[in-house]
Design a protein around this motif. Structure first.
Motif, short mmCIF file in Angstrom:
data_model
loop_
_atom_site.label_atom_id
_atom_site.label_comp_id
_atom_site.label_asym_id
_atom_site.label_seq_id
_atom_site.Cartn_x
_atom_site.Cartn_y
_atom_site.Cartn_z
N ALA A 325 0.83 -1.21 0.00
CA ALA A 325 0.00 0.00 0.00
C ALA A 325 0.86 1.26 0.00
CB ALA A 325 -0.93 0.00 1.21
N GLY A 326 1.90 1.25 0.83
CA GLY A 326 2.76 2.43 0.91
C GLY A 326 3.52 2.69 -0.38
N LEU A 327 4.07 1.63 -0.97
CA LEU A 327 4.82 1.78 -2.22
C LEU A 327 3.89 2.13 -3.38
CD1 LEU A 327 7.29 -1.23 -1.81
CD2 LEU A 327 7.84 1.20 -1.62
N TRP A 328 2.71 1.54 -3.40
CA TRP A 328 1.72 1.85 -4.45
C TRP A 328 1.35 3.33 -4.39
CZ3 TRP A 328 -2.46 -2.31 -5.85
CH2 TRP A 328 -3.15 -1.92 -7.01
N ARG A 329 1.06 3.81 -3.18
CA ARG A 329 0.71 5.22 -3.02
C ARG A 329 1.88 6.13 -3.42
NH1 ARG A 329 -0.42 4.94 1.83
NH2 ARG A 329 1.49 5.74 2.74
N GLN A 330 3.08 5.71 -3.04
CA GLN A 330 4.27 6.49 -3.38
C GLN A 330 4.44 6.61 -4.88
OE1 GLN A 330 7.82 5.25 -1.16
NE2 GLN A 330 9.01 5.38 -3.05
N MET A 331 4.23 5.51 -5.61
CA MET A 331 4.34 5.55 -7.07
C MET A 331 3.22 6.38 -7.68
SD MET A 331 5.73 1.90 -8.48
CE MET A 331 6.20 2.65 -10.05
N ARG A 332 2.01 6.25 -7.15
CA ARG A 332 0.89 7.01 -7.70
C ARG A 332 1.09 8.50 -7.51
NH1 ARG A 332 -3.45 8.98 -5.07
NH2 ARG A 332 -3.14 7.62 -3.26
N GLU A 333 1.46 8.91 -6.31
CA GLU A 333 1.62 10.34 -6.03
C GLU A 333 2.81 10.94 -6.77
OE1 GLU A 333 1.83 10.40 -1.79
OE2 GLU A 333 -0.36 10.33 -1.52
N GLY A 334 3.83 10.12 -7.03
CA GLY A 334 5.00 10.62 -7.75
C GLY A 334 4.94 10.43 -9.25
N ARG A 335 3.78 9.99 -9.75
CA ARG A 335 3.57 9.74 -11.18
C ARG A 335 4.60 8.75 -11.74
NH1 ARG A 335 -0.17 13.28 -12.96
NH2 ARG A 335 -0.53 15.17 -11.73
N ALA A 336 5.04 7.83 -10.89
CA ALA A 336 6.07 6.88 -11.30
C ALA A 336 5.53 5.78 -12.19
CB ALA A 336 6.75 6.28 -10.07
N PHE A 337 4.22 5.52 -12.13
CA PHE A 337 3.66 4.49 -13.01
C PHE A 337 3.86 4.87 -14.47
CE2 PHE A 337 0.74 3.50 -9.31
CZ PHE A 337 1.35 2.28 -9.03
N ALA A 338 3.54 6.10 -14.81
CA ALA A 338 3.70 6.55 -16.19
C ALA A 338 5.18 6.54 -16.59
CB ALA A 338 3.12 7.95 -16.36
N GLN A 339 6.06 6.88 -15.66
CA GLN A 339 7.48 6.90 -15.98
C GLN A 339 8.01 5.49 -16.23
OE1 GLN A 339 9.26 8.94 -12.66
NE2 GLN A 339 8.13 10.84 -13.04
N ALA A 340 7.64 4.55 -15.35
CA ALA A 340 8.12 3.17 -15.52
C ALA A 340 7.50 2.54 -16.77
CB ALA A 340 7.79 2.34 -14.29
N GLY A 341 6.18 2.69 -16.93
CA GLY A 341 5.54 2.14 -18.12
C GLY A 341 6.09 2.75 -19.39
N GLY A 342 6.35 4.06 -19.36
CA GLY A 342 6.92 4.72 -20.52
C GLY A 342 8.32 4.24 -20.84
N ALA A 343 9.10 3.93 -19.80
CA ALA A 343 10.46 3.44 -20.03
C ALA A 343 10.44 2.09 -20.74
CB ALA A 343 11.21 3.33 -18.70
N TYR A 344 9.57 1.19 -20.29
CA TYR A 344 9.47 -0.11 -20.97
C TYR A 344 8.93 0.07 -22.40
CZ TYR A 344 10.21 -2.53 -16.51
OH TYR A 344 10.73 -3.00 -15.33
#
Length: 436
Positions: A325-344
């Motif tokens: 939960a903590g890491l998921w929230r951290q990625m969501r708030e930091g827009r890291a999902f788009a960054q990681a998905g975009g990198a792949y």
């Protein structure tokens, strides 16, 4: 099998004698049992008694009845395919690992997580509210109903529980071909028969009339299919949905493994079948060792899965759930999902473009893998190994589909793609040599 291994005058006695023969080794996996009437004549009992004994054995998952092939002892469960050991000195494009640099880093220090551990008690809800909140936030964005959410120990845990709740030994389960090898191993262990369905650029192909009617369940990947990268298009799902509407008792399991990293729409969300389960594991975006998956689906099915879980492990570790939960929230708030998905996505697009320059076509898609049809898997794998690359032969992922190799991009950078594409093209052009 002769009457030497089957004895008794009641269905229970006959079934027990067959089980005894199995335990002693007198009967082996794959052995054929006598026809009902033949055994009834040998034992001087009514054929209905033998039929009832065979029904007991089928319900216990010890025998299967398969038309003209008769009643047989079930085959030994398939073993999980061994992980491919990458030879030393080769770049690992075979194992399918994610890029550790794209995973979130734990914040808060050991003290914060020690406080979480100290707060956990037996009376705390089995599914941590913080993880449910993160999952609901994402599921609503996917237009999925999420009134019922369950937390399980990875995708296979949720899928296994769903199949145990809905299917019986000997039932057929439709799967994609190629597909994820652990799923096929799971089906064999549950005495279920995989029915391969081909995949193309629009995802799972619509099967012929009657194929799904003979199945208890369908397991599919709605996007970032492993290994092809395909997503089910809206048009394809509409065509498939017409069949599913006529099959309200068919369980449809969506393995949405790419989850928040996906840029493709979740086409099935527009028209869900009557009986469904959607599972997303955190493995691809938080790390493979965080054994947490979130499932939603038909409420009665979710309740059945929770009831099974309560009789076994009872819950997934709340500490693991808190970390997720903590890491998921951290990625969501930091827009890291788009960054990681975009990198792949950038890596895949770079390889596709570089292969196109080498006159090698790749179907569109997303995710961690590229699937390349080949004439000779072993020859291509060996040719690439000679050039310093380790790729996965397609045979462990295939049921009836044509030869191919899988190239995983977790250990690659965009700058690697021109050389990788050139080596792939050369390997595809190099014919295998017969060895006598």
């Amino acid at each position: 099998m002769s009457s030497l291994y089957a004895r008794g005058q009641t269905a229970a006695e006959i079934a027990d004698s067959v089980l005894e023969a199995l335990r002693s080794g007198a009967l082996q996996p794959g052995d054929t049992l006598p026809a009902v009437r033949a055994l009834a004549q040998q034992l001087a009992v009514n054929p209905n008694t033998v039929a009832a004994a065979y029904a007991r054995l089928r319900d216990a998952g010890r025998v299967v009845t398969d038309g003209r092939r008769g009643t047989r002892v079930v085959e030994a469960p398939a073993r999980m395919p061994q992980a491919y050991a990458v030879p030393e000195g080769l770049r690992d494009l075979a194992s399918g690992n994610v890029d550790a640099a794209l995973l979130p880093q734990l914040r808060g220090g050991a003290a914060a997580w020690a406080a979480l551990a100290a707060s956990v008690r037996y009376e705390v809800p089995a599914d941590l509210p913080a993880l449910q909140a993160e999952a609901q936030h994402w599921l609503r964005a996917q237009r999925l109903p999420c009134e019922e959410i369950g937390v399980f120990s990875g995708t296979l845990d949720a899928v296994e529980r769903a199949l145990r709740a809905h299917a019986h030994p000997g039932d057929r389960v439709a799967v994609e071909d190629p597909c994820w090898p652990p799923l096929v191993a799971l089906l064999h262990s549950l005495r279920l028969k995989p029915v391969p369905l081909p995949v193309d650029a629009q995802g799972l192909c619509v099967p012929g009339a009657g194929v799904l009617r003979g199945c208890a369940a369908l397991v599919l990947t709605p996007r970032a299919h492993n290994p092809t990268g395909a997503a089910i298009s809206p048009a394809r799902w509409k065509a498939l949905g017409r069949q599913l509407r006529a099959l309200p008792h068919l369980l449809v399991v969506f393995d949405d493994h790419w989850g928040p990293l996906s840029a493709a729409p979740l086409a099935p969300a527009a028209s869900l079948p009557a009986l469904w389960l959607h599972v997303v594991s955190v493995s691809k975006f938080l790390g493979p060792d965080l054994r947490v998956a979130v499932a939603t689906g038909t409420p009665a099915l979710l309740q059945a899965l929770r009831a099974q879980q309560a009789l076994g492990p009872r819950w997934v570790s709340r500490i693991l759930q808190g970390l997720a939960a903590g890491l998921w929230r951290q990625m969501r708030e930091g827009r890291a999902f788009a960054q990681a998905g975009g990198a792949y996505a950038a890596r895949r697009q770079a390889l596709v473009r570089a292969l196109a320059a080498e006159h090698v076509a790749v179907a569109p898609g997303e995710g961690l893998h590229v699937w390349l049809p080949v004439a000779d898997e072993a020859a291509v794998v060996q040719s690439l190994a000679a050039r310093g690359w380790a790729v996965q032969a397609g045979s462990p992922l295939r049921l009836a589909s044509s030869p191919a190799v899988r190239v995983s991009l977790g250990a690659c950078a965009v700058t690697d793609m021109p050389r990788l594409a050139a080596d792939l093209a050369q390997a595809l052009r190099t014919p295998g040599r017969a060895v006598f």
